[in-house]
Design a protein around this motif. Structure first.
Motif, PDB file in Angstrom:
ATOM      1  N   GLY A  76       0.809  -1.220   0.000  1.00 36.85           N
ATOM      2  CA  GLY A  76       0.000   0.000   0.000  1.00 36.85           C
ATOM      3  C   GLY A  76       0.838   1.262   0.000  1.00 36.85           C
ATOM      4  N   GLY A  77       2.171   1.147   0.131  1.00 41.09           N
ATOM      5  CA  GLY A  77       3.066   2.301   0.095  1.00 41.09           C
ATOM      6  C   GLY A  77       4.146   2.104  -0.949  1.00 41.09           C
ATOM      7  N   VAL A  78       5.154   2.960  -0.925  1.00 36.90           N
ATOM      8  CA  VAL A  78       6.256   2.808  -1.878  1.00 36.90           C
ATOM      9  C   VAL A  78       7.598   2.667  -1.149  1.00 36.90           C
ATOM     10  N   SER A  79       7.540   2.423   0.161  1.00 37.97           N
ATOM     11  CA  SER A  79       8.772   2.253   0.932  1.00 37.97           C
ATOM     12  C   SER A  79       9.154   0.776   0.995  1.00 37.97           C
ATOM     13  N   PHE A  80      10.455   0.484   0.746  1.00 40.69           N
ATOM     14  CA  PHE A  80      10.930  -0.900   0.829  1.00 40.69           C
ATOM     15  C   PHE A  80      10.869  -1.419   2.266  1.00 40.69           C
ATOM     16  N   ALA A  81      10.866  -0.500   3.237  1.00 38.60           N
ATOM     17  CA  ALA A  81      10.909  -0.910   4.639  1.00 38.60           C
ATOM     18  C   ALA A  81       9.717  -1.792   5.002  1.00 38.60           C
ATOM     19  N   GLY A  82       8.533  -1.484   4.442  1.00 42.34           N
ATOM     20  CA  GLY A  82       7.343  -2.272   4.748  1.00 42.34           C
ATOM     21  C   GLY A  82       7.496  -3.729   4.349  1.00 42.34           C
ATOM     22  N   VAL A  83       8.182  -3.970   3.240  1.00 43.29           N
ATOM     23  CA  VAL A  83       8.405  -5.348   2.771  1.00 43.29           C
ATOM     24  C   VAL A  83       9.285  -6.105   3.771  1.00 43.29           C
ATOM     25  N   PHE A  84      10.385  -5.475   4.184  1.00 40.15           N
ATOM     26  CA  PHE A  84      11.322  -6.178   5.069  1.00 40.15           C
ATOM     27  C   PHE A  84      10.763  -6.327   6.489  1.00 40.15           C
ATOM     28  N   GLU A  85       9.934  -5.380   6.921  1.00 39.65           N
ATOM     29  CA  GLU A  85       9.295  -5.544   8.235  1.00 39.65           C
ATOM     30  C   GLU A  85       8.376  -6.766   8.240  1.00 39.65           C
ATOM     31  N   ARG A  86       7.685  -6.987   7.140  1.00 32.08           N
ATOM     32  CA  ARG A  86       6.802  -8.160   7.079  1.00 32.08           C
ATOM     33  C   ARG A  86       7.629  -9.447   6.989  1.00 32.08           C
TER      34      ARG A  86
END
Length: 507
Positions: free
Chosen positions: A210-220
């Protein structure tokens, strides 16, 4: 996906690449090694920047790297280490190699080795050993190209037909325009890859988080599959020792096309300017690696890891973006297979067949162009159609063989005492060990076969060099005036004390 747009966009890319490659000749005669092989040493900084960048960023950017992120996790970041190192190597060694070629008339890596050690036989041996790694690389890229056409056509273009189609296209413009075709097509392909990678990567991240930050992917990933963020990875098959030795082997592989690219520059300063800019291009790989990590929780049951980026795009991205991904992946494959096919043909002609049959320069130039056809038909196409192993593993095996020529470069840049027989003995021992530990006993103790080869190769090289006759003083001084302009004394010990050359002297 039943839309015809992905295949149409991919085929339009092929047509554009063909036109650019054919027009690159510009009315020049291509039968000389100097023109067909190194583009008359005329490339400017922008073309050279994109030539080196696109040539080193291959199918693994869009297939292999996401596939490793999907199946092994952070082990994929060996690529980042390797690419950063390539820029440093180009900056330091590139101008020296260019000066060798410009002053001594070298058009291949092996011809420089033959000249340094005054041994056509050693040049031929180096050409043949390095061609094992080069062919492995070209096969890898051809498999990637064929697979893209297979997917984009919905299976209408089978792998074998895709292999033949891609190789036929490359053969035509490579024969017509040589290194100039590689420079022009790589410039186009390099820009296309950069745009497509970031467009696909950001769109995929947005669709997944839902965003464009790579951080969300690695947090999941950390919350749900934390094993992918540490070695040996989720599969438990990427040990620290294999990961580390794979990087070392990759770093010691001076691949022949890179050498040819440096010699194609208009000047030594051109190479240094291009190398300074190279890191700005290598960010192309980051968004595609993130797509691989997205696949871990979005496509958990994928049968073939190398297809994760394409599978995710076809399920979640617009058809136009899928088509651009197909074109970008095909561009990555072709931009890397072209220089490797070109360099093998060039080196076999110049360094193996010319001294063996006493051919003239003109005849050798004609032969280099013609040799690309049997090379593709009899070697690369059959191996690519057989599809041996994963894409990244094919690359690592190829680099393991290529790294065995390291002693030749040590003697060229750092150690004046290196002898012809020392280099030959090291290469032969290293090659035999690498073959044994690749085919009969795969990577003992979790250490890369090529690293085992180097551990035996280098001591043999040093020992044999110390007990055999060195190359003549005149030749060593000729090379080291360029490789080590501060003089031979500091680099060569007693040898240098006897043959030191004043700083700044001309050959």
């Amino acid at each position: 996906m039943n839309s015809p747009w992905p295949l149409a966009i991919t085929l339009v890319y092929v047509a554009i690449a063909m036109v650019i490659g054919l027009r690159a000749r510009g009315g020049r005669r291509m039968n000389s090694l100097e023109e067909w092989g190194v583009a008359g040493r005329s490339m400017g900084p922008v073309t050279l920047y994109l030539l080196i960048a696109a040539g080193s960023v291959s199918a693994y950017t869009f297939m292999g790297a996401p596939g490793w992120a999907y199946s092994k996790g952070v082990a994929v970041f060996y690529v980042a280490v390797y690419l950063a190192y390539l820029a440093l190597v180009a900056w330091y060694f590139g101008p020296k190699v260019w000066a060798f070629g410009e002053r001594f008339g070298h058009v291949t890596q092996a011809s420089a080795i033959a000249d340094r050690y005054q041994s056509p036989a050693l040049g031929a041996l180096a050409a043949l050993v390095m061609s094992v790694g080069s062919i492995a690389y070209a096969v890898l890229q051809t498999i990637g190209s064929a697979y893209i056409l297979f997917v984009m056509s919905g299976g209408l273009i089978p792998i074998w037909a895709g292999v033949l189609l891609v190789l036929a296209c490359i053969a035509v413009y490579l024969y017509v325009s040589g290194q100039r075709a590689i420079g022009r097509t790589n410039a186009f392909q390099g820009v296309l890859m950069l745009v497509v990678a970031w467009a696909v990567g950001l769109w995929a991240v947005h669709s997944a988080t839902g965003g464009v930050s790579f951080a969300g992917v690695f947090e999941r990933i950390q919350a749900e599959h934390g094993e992918f963020l540490t070695l040996p990875g989720a599969g438990g098959d990427m040990s620290f020792s294999f990961w580390t030795t794979s990087i070392i082997v990759s770093m010691f592989s001076f691949m022949p096309p890179v050498w040819t690219q440096w010699m194609s520059a208009a000047s030594a300063r051109t190479i240094r300017r291009s190398a300074t800019w190279l890191p700005t291009y290598y960010v192309v790989i980051l968004p595609m690696v993130v797509v691989g990590f997205i696949g871990i929780f979005s496509l958990p049951d994928l049968a073939r890891a190398d297809t994760v980026a394409l599978e995710y795009a076809m399920q979640h991205l617009p058809v136009v973006l899928v088509g651009l991904l197909g074109a970008g992946t095909l561009a990555a494959s072709m931009s890397s297979s072209e220089p490797f096919i070109h360099s093998v043909s060039l080196s076999w002609s110049k360094d193996v067949l010319q001294p063996l049959f006493k051919l003239s320069e003109a005849r050798t130039g004609q032969l280099a162009r013609l040799l690309i056809v049997p090379l593709m038909v009899l070697v690369i196409a059959p191996l690519a159609i057989a599809e041996p192993g994963s894409l990244v593993m094919i690359l690592l095996v190829g680099l393991g063989f290529a790294s065995q020529v390291l002693p030749a470069f040590i003697g060229m840049f750092f150690w004046p005492r290196a002898s012809r027989l020392g280099v030959m003995a090291g290469i032969v021992v290293g090659f035999v060990v690498t073959v044994t530990f690749t085919t009969l006993w795969s990577h003992p103790l979790g250490i890369h076969a090529g690293f085992w080869g180097l551990m035996l190769n280098l001591p043999v090289f040093v020992a044999v060099s110390l007990v055999t006759s060195p190359t003549s003083q005149e030749v060593v001084e000729r090379f080291f005036r360029i490789a080590a302009p501060n003089g031979l004394r500091r680099l060569g010990g007693d040898y240098g004390a006897r043959h030191v050359t004043p700083q700044g002297s001309k050959p």
